[in-house]
Design a protein around this motif. Sequence first.
Motif, PDB file in Angstrom:
ATOM      1  N   ILE A  31       0.829  -1.213   0.000  1.00 27.39           N
ATOM      2  CA  ILE A  31       0.000   0.000   0.000  1.00 27.39           C
ATOM      3  C   ILE A  31       0.865   1.267   0.000  1.00 27.39           C
ATOM      4  O   ILE A  31       0.439   2.319  -0.448  1.00 27.39           O
ATOM      5  CB  ILE A  31      -0.982  -0.005   1.182  1.00 27.39           C
ATOM      6  CG1 ILE A  31      -2.097   0.996   0.949  1.00 27.39           C
ATOM      7  CG2 ILE A  31      -0.276   0.266   2.487  1.00 27.39           C
ATOM      8  CD1 ILE A  31      -3.277   0.807   1.852  1.00 27.39           C
ATOM      9  N   ALA A  32       2.087   1.149   0.477  1.00 27.11           N
ATOM     10  CA  ALA A  32       2.984   2.304   0.534  1.00 27.11           C
ATOM     11  C   ALA A  32       3.581   2.648  -0.822  1.00 27.11           C
ATOM     12  O   ALA A  32       4.113   3.740  -1.001  1.00 27.11           O
ATOM     13  CB  ALA A  32       4.116   2.031   1.529  1.00 27.11           C
ATOM     14  N   LEU A  33       3.491   1.743  -1.771  1.00 26.44           N
ATOM     15  CA  LEU A  33       4.094   2.011  -3.083  1.00 26.44           C
ATOM     16  C   LEU A  33       3.413   3.153  -3.824  1.00 26.44           C
ATOM     17  O   LEU A  33       4.072   3.923  -4.519  1.00 26.44           O
ATOM     18  CB  LEU A  33       4.077   0.754  -3.943  1.00 26.44           C
ATOM     19  CG  LEU A  33       5.070  -0.327  -3.538  1.00 26.44           C
ATOM     20  CD1 LEU A  33       4.953  -1.516  -4.475  1.00 26.44           C
ATOM     21  CD2 LEU A  33       6.481   0.213  -3.533  1.00 26.44           C
ATOM     22  N   ALA A  34       2.114   3.289  -3.697  1.00 33.87           N
ATOM     23  CA  ALA A  34       1.395   4.348  -4.415  1.00 33.87           C
ATOM     24  C   ALA A  34       1.898   5.743  -4.043  1.00 33.87           C
ATOM     25  O   ALA A  34       2.266   6.518  -4.931  1.00 33.87           O
ATOM     26  CB  ALA A  34      -0.105   4.222  -4.198  1.00 33.87           C
ATOM     27  N   PRO A  35       1.944   6.112  -2.761  1.00 32.56           N
ATOM     28  CA  PRO A  35       2.447   7.453  -2.451  1.00 32.56           C
ATOM     29  C   PRO A  35       3.935   7.626  -2.773  1.00 32.56           C
ATOM     30  O   PRO A  35       4.359   8.714  -3.165  1.00 32.56           O
ATOM     31  CB  PRO A  35       2.180   7.627  -0.959  1.00 32.56           C
ATOM     32  CG  PRO A  35       1.809   6.307  -0.434  1.00 32.56           C
ATOM     33  CD  PRO A  35       1.396   5.457  -1.575  1.00 32.56           C
TER      34      PRO A  35
END
Length: 117
Positions: free
Chosen positions: A92-96
Amino acid sequence: MSVTHQKIKHQTTEHIYCYAAHLMLQDNMSVHQVSHNLKSEGLPATHAETVSSHVATTLETAKSKQIKRDLFFGGLWFTAGVCIWAGNAGLIALAPIVLGTIQLLRSMPLLSRFSKS
């Protein structure tokens, strides 16, 4: 009613400034070219030079502010993504991280042109 279809001297100040901004943004004219165009449309030389230089300064300031805003928010997205990643949140941290990196990389080359402001 388009400014280009009438003589400039019969337009309001707002219309003249909008016309000058249009020439710079849409037609990619320089300050000198815009000034010359305004003079050929009937605006006195001193007014044409003042309008064209003021519009150019305003556009440069707006571009500089936008670049700084993009750098700030790009850095913010990137930092938030790294913090989320460090908290073991996983993919989930890859998007930001990706969005922040794109925004930073897109803004950095432009910063050198506007770093004087």
